[in-house]
Design a protein around this motif. Structure first.
Motif, mmCIF file in Angstrom:
data_model
loop_
_atom_site.group_PDB
_atom_site.id
_atom_site.type_symbol
_atom_site.label_atom_id
_atom_site.label_comp_id
_atom_site.label_asym_id
_atom_site.label_seq_id
_atom_site.Cartn_x
_atom_site.Cartn_y
_atom_site.Cartn_z
ATOM 1 N N GLN A 162 35.076 41.336 38.169
ATOM 2 C CA GLN A 162 36.131 41.451 39.173
ATOM 3 C C GLN A 162 35.546 41.225 40.557
ATOM 4 O O GLN A 162 34.476 41.744 40.876
ATOM 5 N N VAL A 163 36.262 40.454 41.371
ATOM 6 C CA VAL A 163 35.803 40.179 42.730
ATOM 7 C C VAL A 163 36.257 41.297 43.650
ATOM 8 O O VAL A 163 37.405 41.741 43.597
ATOM 9 N N GLU A 164 35.349 41.746 44.498
ATOM 10 C CA GLU A 164 35.681 42.752 45.500
ATOM 11 C C GLU A 164 35.170 42.308 46.861
ATOM 12 O O GLU A 164 34.139 41.651 46.954
ATOM 13 N N LEU A 165 35.912 42.697 47.896
ATOM 14 C CA LEU A 165 35.500 42.467 49.275
ATOM 15 C C LEU A 165 35.275 43.824 49.923
ATOM 16 O O LEU A 165 36.175 44.665 49.914
ATOM 17 N N LEU A 166 34.102 44.025 50.465
ATOM 18 C CA LEU A 166 33.758 45.306 51.067
ATOM 19 C C LEU A 166 33.503 45.113 52.551
ATOM 20 O O LEU A 166 32.583 44.386 52.938
ATOM 21 N N GLU A 167 34.340 45.760 53.368
ATOM 22 C CA GLU A 167 34.221 45.641 54.820
ATOM 23 C C GLU A 167 33.443 46.817 55.386
ATOM 24 O O GLU A 167 33.453 47.915 54.825
#
Length: 122
Positions: A1-6
């Motif tokens: 699963q792709v995740e974006l972490l800011e």
């Protein structure tokens, strides 16, 4: 699963600077563009800045000349350098990746980060 972490949001005084970072993780083959959006209370989410895998960038008129977007050499990270911040820049800032292709599928998808709060106030 792709995740974006800011990361990198916070409280800053008018005229100050902040740097937001976003890292994409998962079985990613490529990402076309990475963007920063923001949403202030009671307002629609708006595009702040965008940068493609080829390095072409674009900015909202309200931030041009003050903000700078850049991508890491691996093209799976994006940074937004924000200078000369104004109270009207206060919003939740979201990282957005478009044209994401994972190694197990030929189809493109878009992904959003969870958002990071930026507050510009004295």
């Amino acid at each position: 699963q792709v995740e974006l972490l800011e990361s990198g949001g916070g409280l800053v005084q008018p005229g100050g600077s902040l740097t937001l970072s976003c890292a994409a993780s998962g079985p990613i083959d490529r990402i076309h563009s990475m963007d920063w959006y923001r949403q202030a209370p009671g307002k629609q989410r708006e595009l702040v800045a965008r940068i493609t895998s080829g390095g072409v960038s674009d900015y909202a008129r309200t931030v041009k000349g003050r903000f700078r977007i850049s991508r890491g050499s691996a093209l799976d990270t994006v940074t937004l350098q924000m200078n000369s911040l104004k109270p009207e820049d206060t919003a939740v800032y979201y990282c957005h990746a478009t044209g994401v292709v994972i190694i197990t599928s030929p189809y493109e998808s878009d992904y959003w980060g969870q958002g990071t709060q930026v507050t510009v106030s004295s």
